[in-house]
Enzyme design. Structure first.
Site, PDB file in Angstrom:
ATOM      1  N   CYS A 112      51.422  47.032 -55.110  1.00 62.06           N
ATOM      2  CA  CYS A 112      50.477  48.029 -54.568  1.00 62.06           C
ATOM      3  C   CYS A 112      50.056  49.065 -55.606  1.00 62.06           C
ATOM      4  CB  CYS A 112      51.091  48.741 -53.380  1.00 62.06           C
ATOM      5  SG  CYS A 112      51.770  47.615 -52.171  1.00 62.06           S
ATOM      6  N   HIS A 252      47.999  55.278 -51.353  1.00 63.12           N
ATOM      7  CA  HIS A 252      48.144  53.892 -50.910  1.00 63.12           C
ATOM      8  C   HIS A 252      48.263  53.874 -49.378  1.00 63.12           C
ATOM      9  CE1 HIS A 252      49.247  49.812 -50.558  1.00 63.12           C
ATOM     10  NE2 HIS A 252      50.526  50.019 -50.314  1.00 63.12           N
ATOM     11  N   ASN A 282      47.645  47.241 -44.962  1.00 62.55           N
ATOM     12  CA  ASN A 282      48.083  47.324 -46.358  1.00 62.55           C
ATOM     13  C   ASN A 282      47.551  46.114 -47.128  1.00 62.55           C
ATOM     14  OD1 ASN A 282      49.503  47.346 -48.772  1.00 62.55           O
ATOM     15  ND2 ASN A 282      51.500  47.727 -47.827  1.00 62.55           N
TER      16      ASN A 282
HETATM   17  O1  UT7 Z   1      53.152  48.624 -49.722  1.00 66.04           O
HETATM   18  C1  UT7 Z   1      54.429  49.186 -49.764  1.00 66.04           C
HETATM   19  C2  UT7 Z   1      55.408  48.364 -49.040  1.00 66.04           C
HETATM   20  N1  UT7 Z   1      55.627  48.579 -47.648  1.00 66.04           N
HETATM   21  C3  UT7 Z   1      55.949  49.743 -47.111  1.00 66.04           C
HETATM   22  O2  UT7 Z   1      55.883  50.778 -47.703  1.00 66.04           O
HETATM   23  C4  UT7 Z   1      56.477  49.717 -45.682  1.00 66.04           C
HETATM   24  C5  UT7 Z   1      57.339  50.899 -45.412  1.00 66.04           C
HETATM   25  N2  UT7 Z   1      57.962  50.853 -44.114  1.00 66.04           N
HETATM   26  C6  UT7 Z   1      57.290  51.048 -42.952  1.00 66.04           C
HETATM   27  O3  UT7 Z   1      56.088  51.249 -42.942  1.00 66.04           O
HETATM   28  C7  UT7 Z   1      58.098  51.090 -41.682  1.00 66.04           C
HETATM   29  O4  UT7 Z   1      59.470  51.087 -41.981  1.00 66.04           O
HETATM   30  C8  UT7 Z   1      57.782  49.905 -40.711  1.00 66.04           C
HETATM   31  C9  UT7 Z   1      56.390  50.074 -40.127  1.00 66.04           C
HETATM   32  C10 UT7 Z   1      57.894  48.605 -41.448  1.00 66.04           C
HETATM   33  C11 UT7 Z   1      58.780  49.921 -39.560  1.00 66.04           C
HETATM   34  O5  UT7 Z   1      58.746  51.148 -38.880  1.00 66.04           O
HETATM   35  P1  UT7 Z   1      60.092  51.925 -38.531  1.00 66.04           P
HETATM   36  O6  UT7 Z   1      59.692  53.122 -37.809  1.00 66.04           O
HETATM   37  O7  UT7 Z   1      60.847  52.103 -39.833  1.00 66.04           O
HETATM   38  O8  UT7 Z   1      60.797  50.918 -37.551  1.00 66.04           O
HETATM   39  P2  UT7 Z   1      62.206  50.205 -37.711  1.00 66.04           P
HETATM   40  O9  UT7 Z   1      62.163  49.164 -38.783  1.00 66.04           O
HETATM   41  O10 UT7 Z   1      63.272  51.248 -37.787  1.00 66.04           O
HETATM   42  O11 UT7 Z   1      62.307  49.478 -36.309  1.00 66.04           O
HETATM   43  C12 UT7 Z   1      62.383  50.210 -35.087  1.00 66.04           C
HETATM   44  C13 UT7 Z   1      62.357  49.220 -33.947  1.00 66.04           C
HETATM   45  C14 UT7 Z   1      63.327  48.046 -34.136  1.00 66.04           C
HETATM   46  O12 UT7 Z   1      63.867  47.723 -32.867  1.00 66.04           O
HETATM   47  P3  UT7 Z   1      65.350  48.176 -32.468  1.00 66.04           P
HETATM   48  O13 UT7 Z   1      66.239  47.587 -33.523  1.00 66.04           O
HETATM   49  O14 UT7 Z   1      65.302  49.678 -32.524  1.00 66.04           O
HETATM   50  O15 UT7 Z   1      65.507  47.609 -31.111  1.00 66.04           O
HETATM   51  C15 UT7 Z   1      62.429  46.916 -34.581  1.00 66.04           C
HETATM   52  O16 UT7 Z   1      62.922  45.657 -34.237  1.00 66.04           O
HETATM   53  O17 UT7 Z   1      61.058  48.638 -33.835  1.00 66.04           O
HETATM   54  C16 UT7 Z   1      61.181  47.219 -33.806  1.00 66.04           C
HETATM   55  N3  UT7 Z   1      59.969  46.642 -34.401  1.00 66.04           N
HETATM   56  C17 UT7 Z   1      58.884  46.344 -33.685  1.00 66.04           C
HETATM   57  N4  UT7 Z   1      58.596  46.486 -32.376  1.00 66.04           N
HETATM   58  C18 UT7 Z   1      57.377  46.100 -31.977  1.00 66.04           C
HETATM   59  C19 UT7 Z   1      59.767  46.324 -35.701  1.00 66.04           C
HETATM   60  N5  UT7 Z   1      58.526  45.810 -35.843  1.00 66.04           N
HETATM   61  C20 UT7 Z   1      57.973  45.817 -34.605  1.00 66.04           C
HETATM   62  C21 UT7 Z   1      56.708  45.422 -34.118  1.00 66.04           C
HETATM   63  N6  UT7 Z   1      56.458  45.581 -32.805  1.00 66.04           N
HETATM   64  N7  UT7 Z   1      55.761  44.923 -34.933  1.00 66.04           N
END
Ligand code: UT7
Length: 329
Positions: A112, A252, A282
């Protein structure tokens, strides 16, 4: 001597993948995606196209925007992590698609951060005095490395390309300074395991879905906020520029919550932060460049404005630059 962007163009494939479409593919919801990421839709490259097709079209638009003859280009740098193939470089393929020949072409892999890395590479080549007009492309087909059975990554990514003509200038404008960073120890937070020399393609790698991107989202989130805000602070501090003097910051577009946190930590009100994540998600290297193009075309940037671009991605890599916008060179 310096370097400035004298032309910019982008190309987004027409096909739109909405949150409603994703609801039918994995266990997710529009509400979760919008509140956790800010993304509403993303573009998807047609099956018969690849990153070079998107990049070549963006390049044609940048060439028209710069008002130059394409034979004036003396180098092509392409930032991509979704190259058409392992080799030859996507830059060489773009060169051929543009009908150019016999100029230097190479790809860079900085994920990125690739567009900001690419602009800095172009600026340094121009500084040598041997190059006058460099085409910097960032082209990504992230959909090709996305696992559409993995809800934690597939909602985030999209396809697109941007291209700029970076030209020599004698004025004190254009790309004024760039800060580049990387930390290989975090490589395992965001990667595609198979398809390279460590783990070549096999039935097993395909069966185990190892040709798709793997990501540790929450660790990345934290590091992204720190790396991006520190990069902005560093580039402003060492150029003795305050956040008030910056017309627009172009971050980004990985997650709206990352963008908001970086804005807060660096004292930028959200009105000064360019956001288009809702439309494209992204697009890795292409994100920050497409955002720059839209900021210019929507007249949020004019000649003479100071702007700051900042990015973060796999590697891990990060980068920020300071530009005195000057399309006339
Ligand atoms: O280009 C640079 C590279 N990428 C990034 O910079 C990404 C950086 N990270 C993020 O943007 C965020 O961490 C995410 C958007 C990927 C995830 O958001 P989060 O607020 O950190 O969620 P999490 O991973 O802590 O997950 C929270 C919950 C989980 O469920 P449980 O374990 O609490 O029951 C996940 O399984 O949300 C669940 N979850 C979803 N639910 C519905 C994860 N993805 C999804 C989804 N739909 N697509």
């Amino acid at each position: 001597m310096g370097a400035t962007i004298t032309g910019i163009g982008s190309y987004l494939p027409e096909k739109v993948l909405t949150n409603a479409d994703l609801e039918k593919m994995v266990d997710t919801s529009d509400e979760w995606i919008v509140t956790r990421t800010g993304i509403k839709e993303r573009r998807i490259c047609p099956e018969d196209q690849a990153s070079s097709d998107l990049g070549a079209e963006a390049a044609r638009r940048a060439i028209v925007d710069a008002g130059i003859d394409q034979s004036d280009i003396d180098m092509i740098v392409c930032a991509t992590i979704t190259a058409d193939m392992i080799f030859p470089s996507t830059a060489c393929i773009i060169q051929h698609k543009l009908g150019l020949d016999n100029i230097a072409c190479f790809d860079i892999s900085a994920a990125c951060s690739g567009f900001i890395y690419g602009l800095e590479i172009a600026r340094n080549f121009i500084d040598t005095g041997r190059y006058k007009r460099i085409l910097v492309v960032a082209a990504e087909c992230m959909s090709r490395v996305t696992d559409y059975t993995d809800r934690t990554t597939c909602v985030l990514l999209g396809d697109g390309a941007v291209a700029t003509i970076v030209s020599k200038t004698d004025k004190n404008s254009g790309i004024l300074d760039t800060y580049l960073g990387a930390s290989g120890k975090y490589g395992n937070l965001l990667y595609v395991p198979a398809g390279g020399s460590r783990m070549p393609a096999s039935f097993e790698t395909v069966e185990k879905r190892l040709h798709y991107m793997k990501m540790e989202g929450s660790s990345l989130f934290r590091i992204a906020v720190t790396a991006m805000s520190e990069s902005v602070k560093k580039i402003l501090e060492r150029n003795q520029v305050s956040s008030e003097q910056i017309k627009l910051i172009i971050p980004h577009q990985a997650n709206i919550r990352i963008i908001q946190s970086v804005a807060k930590l660096t004292d930028f009100p959200m009105e000064k932060v360019f956001v288009n994540i809702e439309k494209y998600g992204n697009m890795s290297a292409a994100s920050v460049g497409v955002a720059l193009d839209e900021a210019v075309k929507s007249e949020r940037i004019h000649n003479g404005d100071l702007i700051c671009m900042v990015s973060f991605g796999a590697g891990l890599t990060w980068a920020a630059n300071l530009i005195r916008w000057d399309k006339n060179g």
